[in-house]
Design an enzyme around this catalytic site. Structure first.
Site, PDB file in Angstrom:
ATOM      1  N   ASN A 216       0.827  -1.210   0.000  1.00 54.15           N
ATOM      2  CA  ASN A 216       0.000   0.000   0.000  1.00 54.15           C
ATOM      3  C   ASN A 216       0.863   1.262   0.000  1.00 54.15           C
ATOM      4  OD1 ASN A 216      -2.703  -0.795  -0.170  1.00 54.15           O
ATOM      5  ND2 ASN A 216      -2.863  -1.197   2.028  1.00 54.15           N
ATOM      6  N   ASP A 225      -5.876  -2.614  -3.158  1.00 52.18           N
ATOM      7  CA  ASP A 225      -7.228  -3.146  -3.351  1.00 52.18           C
ATOM      8  C   ASP A 225      -7.271  -4.135  -4.516  1.00 52.18           C
ATOM      9  OD1 ASP A 225      -8.102  -1.616  -1.265  1.00 52.18           O
ATOM     10  OD2 ASP A 225      -9.145  -0.130  -2.501  1.00 52.18           O
ATOM     11  N   GLU A 252      -5.948  -7.621   5.330  1.00 50.54           N
ATOM     12  CA  GLU A 252      -5.284  -8.477   4.339  1.00 50.54           C
ATOM     13  C   GLU A 252      -5.305  -9.936   4.766  1.00 50.54           C
ATOM     14  OE1 GLU A 252      -1.933  -6.898   7.020  1.00 50.54           O
ATOM     15  OE2 GLU A 252      -3.825  -6.186   6.226  1.00 50.54           O
TER      16      GLU A 252
END
Length: 336
Positions: A216, A225, A252
């Site tokens: 991320n 995503d 996650e």
């Protein structure tokens, strides 16, 4: 030895039953009221509403513990109704030629009457029945009220089935389309109850994407995503059996509940998942060769019979997988 008959299209019948979401569900006062009314109207010793899957009969409601909550299908009289789809009245269980060689001959029950629970006009998923210790039909006996109460039970079942379909919408993770944590919590409870009922194991795989925060941070949340969606798609392809449940249980972190699967088989499945995800080639700046990997922990109801213990056992195994360097499968000890 007496053998229970099976109806045609048995696999489809069991799938319809499972779609109702009633097997291994918690007690329901609505069904209890039906069985109490049934017993009182007929003056029977016991009334029960039983559901019959491929191998077992399970009581959704019973008015007495004199009838076991769970029994093998071959030990059930109701399996005759499941096979024929027709009501059945037996004046004396001990002398009926229909039950020659049946284990019920040694029971205290003499009179039996049952009617089928038929969904969609085709699938006999269970029965509503009465039992008495006195042989012979009571004076003026008719199955008309039993049929009416069975119809009421079917209305309740259909309502539960449609409600279950609606619940799926509120139990879905918006990003991945998998089940969410709420669904997972309900299904792990159900899996443990089913394992206790059937004696077959169930296993849990917890999966965590390695170094997801770095993905991320380096590539942005849209890339993160997209990676989650691809992982979810791969897991959905893997969990194709009726008893398999896959859910996103954290940012996650994913979980797979595998019904009827022991620890070695679940560990083998987890290793296949690990290599499958590695082969997907999902870009990850901090991953080996720039690719996404995952760590997995596996546990089974064979050593952790309650949902909390099962989850905790798999979670410890997942933590151990991370501690030894990630991108590995660790199984929980056989007994803890």
């Amino acid at each position: 030895m007496w053998q229970s008959p099976s109806p045609p299209a048995e696999r489809e019948r069991v799938e319809v039953l499972e779609s109702c979401g009633l097997l291994d569900s918690l007690p329901d006062p609505s069904f209890d009221r039906v069985t109490q009314l049934t017993r009182l109207f007929y003056g029977a010793d016991v009334a029960f509403l039983g559901l019959v899957d491929g191998s077992m009969q399970w009581m959704k409601s019973r008015t007495s513990t004199d009838v076991p909550e769970i029994s093998g299908r071959n030990d059930s009289i109701c399996t005759l109704i499941i096979a024929s789809g027709r009501e059945l009245v037996i004046d004396d269980i001990r002398t009926s030629p229909l039950l020659a060689g049946h284990a019920v001959h040694g029971s205290p029950w003499r009179f039996y009457a049952g009617v089928p629970l038929i969904l969609d006009g085709r699938w006999t998923i269970g029965t509503l029945c009465i039992l008495s210790r006195t042989p012979g039909k009571p004076e003026g006996f008719t199955t008309a009220v039993l049929r009416d109460l069975a119809a009421l039970s079917l209305d309740l079942i259909e309502f539960r089935r449609r409600n279950s379909e609606l619940q799926l919408l509120s139990h879905s993770d918006k990003l991945t389309g998998l089940g969410n944590r709420r669904l997972f919590d309900e299904e792990i409870e159900r899996a443990c109850r089913r394992a206790k009922r059937t004696g077959e194991p169930a296993s849990l795989i917890l999966l965590d994407i390695d170094h997801f925060k770095q993905l991320n941070d380096a590539s942005g949340h849209p890339a993160g995503d997209a990676a989650l969606v691809r992982v979810a798609s791969a897991l959905r392809d893997i969990a194709r059996r009726p008893d398999d449940v896959v859910a996103r249980v954290g940012g996650e972190e994913f979980a797979l509940i595998l019904g009827g699967t022991d620890l070695p088989a679940a560990a083998e499945r987890a290793e296949w998942i690990r290599t499958r995800l590695e082969a997907e080639g999902i870009a990850h700046p901090a991953g080996p060769r720039g690719k996404l990997t995952a760590s997995l922990g596996v546990a089974s109801t064979q050593s952790a019979e309650t949902p909390d213990r099962l989850f905790a056992s798999a979670d410890r195994a997942l933590y151990a997988a991370k501690a030894v360097g990630r991108n590995v499968v660790i199984t929980a000890p056989a007994a803890e």
